[in-house]
Design an enzyme around this catalytic site. Structure first.
Site, PDB file in Angstrom:
ATOM      1  N   ASN A 108       9.737   5.507  -8.906  1.00 15.36           N
ATOM      2  CA  ASN A 108       9.044   4.946  -7.741  1.00 15.36           C
ATOM      3  C   ASN A 108       9.887   3.932  -6.980  1.00 15.36           C
ATOM      4  O   ASN A 108       9.574   3.601  -5.827  1.00 15.36           O
ATOM      5  CB  ASN A 108       7.723   4.299  -8.166  1.00 15.36           C
ATOM      6  CG  ASN A 108       6.598   5.310  -8.283  1.00 15.36           C
ATOM      7  OD1 ASN A 108       6.661   6.390  -7.694  1.00 15.36           O
ATOM      8  ND2 ASN A 108       5.571   4.976  -9.047  1.00 15.36           N
TER       9      ASN A 108
ATOM     10  N   LYS B 242      10.209 -12.090   3.170  1.00 19.07           N
ATOM     11  CA  LYS B 242       9.116 -11.144   2.929  1.00 19.07           C
ATOM     12  C   LYS B 242       8.183 -11.641   1.838  1.00 19.07           C
ATOM     13  O   LYS B 242       6.966 -11.434   1.910  1.00 19.07           O
ATOM     14  CB  LYS B 242       9.703  -9.787   2.554  1.00 19.07           C
ATOM     15  CG  LYS B 242       8.718  -8.639   2.569  1.00 19.07           C
ATOM     16  CD  LYS B 242       9.458  -7.331   2.390  1.00 19.07           C
ATOM     17  CE  LYS B 242       8.582  -6.133   2.720  1.00 19.07           C
ATOM     18  NZ  LYS B 242       7.441  -5.987   1.813  1.00 19.07           N
TER      19      LYS B 242
ATOM     20  N   ARG C 175       8.244   5.457   4.533  1.00 24.90           N
ATOM     21  CA  ARG C 175       7.651   5.301   3.203  1.00 24.90           C
ATOM     22  C   ARG C 175       6.394   6.171   3.095  1.00 24.90           C
ATOM     23  O   ARG C 175       5.519   6.123   3.943  1.00 24.90           O
ATOM     24  CB  ARG C 175       7.329   3.826   2.925  1.00 24.90           C
ATOM     25  CG  ARG C 175       8.571   2.960   2.930  1.00 24.90           C
ATOM     26  CD  ARG C 175       8.258   1.490   2.732  1.00 24.90           C
ATOM     27  NE  ARG C 175       7.760   1.216   1.392  1.00 24.90           N
ATOM     28  CZ  ARG C 175       7.417  -0.002   0.973  1.00 24.90           C
ATOM     29  NH1 ARG C 175       7.505  -1.037   1.809  1.00 24.90           N
ATOM     30  NH2 ARG C 175       6.975  -0.198  -0.254  1.00 24.90           N
TER      31      ARG C 175
ATOM     32  N   SER D 110       2.358   5.731  -6.604  1.00 26.21           N
ATOM     33  CA  SER D 110       2.230   4.285  -6.460  1.00 26.21           C
ATOM     34  C   SER D 110       0.845   3.803  -6.871  1.00 26.21           C
ATOM     35  O   SER D 110      -0.180   4.346  -6.436  1.00 26.21           O
ATOM     36  CB  SER D 110       2.493   3.888  -5.008  1.00 26.21           C
ATOM     37  OG  SER D 110       2.192   2.525  -4.805  1.00 26.21           O
TER      38      SER D 110
ATOM     39  N   ASP E 188       8.859  -4.272 -10.074  1.00 20.18           N
ATOM     40  CA  ASP E 188       9.527  -5.227  -9.190  1.00 20.18           C
ATOM     41  C   ASP E 188      10.518  -6.114  -9.930  1.00 20.18           C
ATOM     42  O   ASP E 188      11.323  -6.809  -9.301  1.00 20.18           O
ATOM     43  CB  ASP E 188       8.489  -6.095  -8.470  1.00 20.18           C
ATOM     44  CG  ASP E 188       7.789  -5.334  -7.352  1.00 20.18           C
ATOM     45  OD1 ASP E 188       8.288  -4.258  -6.961  1.00 20.18           O
ATOM     46  OD2 ASP E 188       6.748  -5.810  -6.874  1.00 20.18           O
TER      47      ASP E 188
ATOM     48  N   SER F  33       1.161 -10.039  -4.497  1.00 17.25           N
ATOM     49  CA  SER F  33       0.210  -8.987  -4.844  1.00 17.25           C
ATOM     50  C   SER F  33      -1.219  -9.510  -4.840  1.00 17.25           C
ATOM     51  O   SER F  33      -2.132  -8.870  -4.305  1.00 17.25           O
ATOM     52  CB  SER F  33       0.544  -8.411  -6.224  1.00 17.25           C
ATOM     53  OG  SER F  33       1.806  -7.792  -6.219  1.00 17.25           O
TER      54      SER F  33
END
Length: 420
Positions: A320, A400, A125, A170, A297, A27
């Site tokens: 979400n 990822k 998405r 989001s 997450d 992030s």
């Protein structure tokens, strides 16, 4: 490169122990890359994550005229002119949600046309709310399906000075608008509306990074920010380890009754998912209800951990998760029920895990479909620490955000069987 088709975890015969530093925060790395790319001058980003998601961001910035060098495995040296230039081809961002949303907004600062696209997962998405918010500023932007690809015809100028956006959507939309606003031609107020305000911690990460690169952003109410059109200036920026990645190691420690040194104090993280530590530390007495809205997450980690809890756990505030890299609520219930039918159930957008500590030590052969989602793969690996026969499909999807995940677990004492 040959991808591993399957990876079976062999439950360790002793507690996991050793030192395992999480990689840099995804992030924060992607925020810092974008801000450094928008700045004039040379920035040095240290402690950065090098993974699929951050490479997509770096390559997109290169395509828009930013010079990016990588002197080592955790450093980006970014030199920008203060303006992005139109790329010669569409920006391909794979399934990187942060890069896609952040660059969609940043494309409004380009004097020209930018097409932001991704893979087949990204094209499912939603990005419509961000597109609509940008239109309210007079930006020429379109996304025919409400998902990528997105076409932005930028000018760097706005026709309004206030945006209202649903705070239950989001937080990446809000972060994208905030970072864009500092590069515009007038002050902009961004206000969250609605009853459910989610993931405010990620917005705090954004504003802190913006200030580090010279932006002037002020929180004028609990749900409103004013951003001045300061642009950005180059800076040296240190990126902390990834708190979401740390959750797997914290969970592995309590599941195996081990001792894992992450190399950073648990209270040193500024990322929202660090809140998960206090919850994980309560295992095997997790709360009956866990609100995942402010640590989204970390929910997959805790959901798999909950399978071995003393009592059932309901996860709320996680709607979400249905629009992440995959429908994570469905992926979690599917995977848990593949281990044992009835282990999890969906009720609306809640997930209930019918915990059973007696699962530990059993052999319950199960192939876990990761849906190409890194967090599903890493979370279900935890089940393999206690149950024999857990096989992760497409284990390489962890690239990822945590390319060294399987190697990291191995250094702590985990072994595998793989099949290419």
């Amino acid at each position: 490169m040959t991808r591993t088709a399957k990876l079976t975890i062999i439950p360790p015969g002793k507690p996991l122990s050793g030192r395992a530093m999480p990689p840099g925060s995804k992030s924060i790395t992607n925020r810092a890359l974008l801000l450094a790319g928008l700045a004039k001058g040379t920035s040095r980003l240290t402690g950065a994550l090098k993974s699929d998601d951050t490479r997509y961001m770096a390559d997109a910035l290169r395509a828009m005229g930013v010079a990016i060098d990588e002197p080592d495995d955790t450093t980006f040296v970014v030199t920008g002119s203060g303006r992005l230039t139109p790329p010669k081809a569409p920006l391909f961002l794979g399934n990187a949600g942060t890069a896609t949303r952040f660059l969609t907004a940043a494309a409004a600062l380009v004097d020209g046309t930018v097409i932001v696209d991704g893979d087949e997962h990204m094209r499912k998405r939603p990005i419509g709310p961000l597109v609509e918010a940008m239109r309210k500023l007079g930006i020429d932007v379109s996304a025919e399906t409400g998902c990528p690809p997105v076409t932005v015809r930028g000018t760097g100028r706005f026709e309004a000075d206030r945006i209202l956006i649903d705070g239950g959507l989001s937080s990446q939309y809000v972060s994208a608008l905030l970072m864009m606003a500092a590069g515009g031609d007038r002050p902009v107020d961004i206000e969250l509306v609605g009853e459910d305000i989610g993931a405010l911690g990620y917005i705090d990460l954004t504003t802190a990074a913006m200030k580090a690169f010279g932006a002037k952003v002020e929180k004028t109410s609990p749900v409103t920010w004013r951003v001045e059109p300061t642009g950005y200036r180059a800076a040296d920026f240190v990126i902390e380890p990834d708190a979401s990645a740390a959750t797997y190691l914290w969970a592995a420690e309590v599941l195996s009754d081990g001792r894992i040194d992450l190399g950073v104090p648990n209270d040193a993280f500024t990322q929202p998912d660090a809140k998960a530590y206090e919850t994980i530390a309560k295992f095997p007495h997790l709360p009956a209800e866990i609100d995942g809205s402010q640590m989204q997450d970390a929910v997959p980690t805790i959901a798999v951990l909950a399978a071995f809890n003393e009592t059932p756990v309901r996860f709320v505030g996680i709607a979400n998760l249905r629009v992440k890299e995959c429908d994570r609520i469905r992926a979690l219930s599917s995977g848990l029920n593949n281990i044992r039918e009835g282990l999890a159930v969906e009720e609306g957008d809640d997930l209930i895990v019918h915990s059973d500590p007696a699962l530990a030590g059993q052999t319950l052969p199960a192939e876990i479909d990761t849906f190409a989602d890194h967090r599903i793969a890493m979370s279900f690996a935890l089940a393999g620490l206690k149950i024999g026969g857990i096989t992760i499909l497409d284990p390489d999807c962890v690239g990822k955000t945590f390319p060294a995940y399987w190697r990291t677990l191995a250094t702590l004492g985990v072994t595998y069987r793989d099949k290419d």
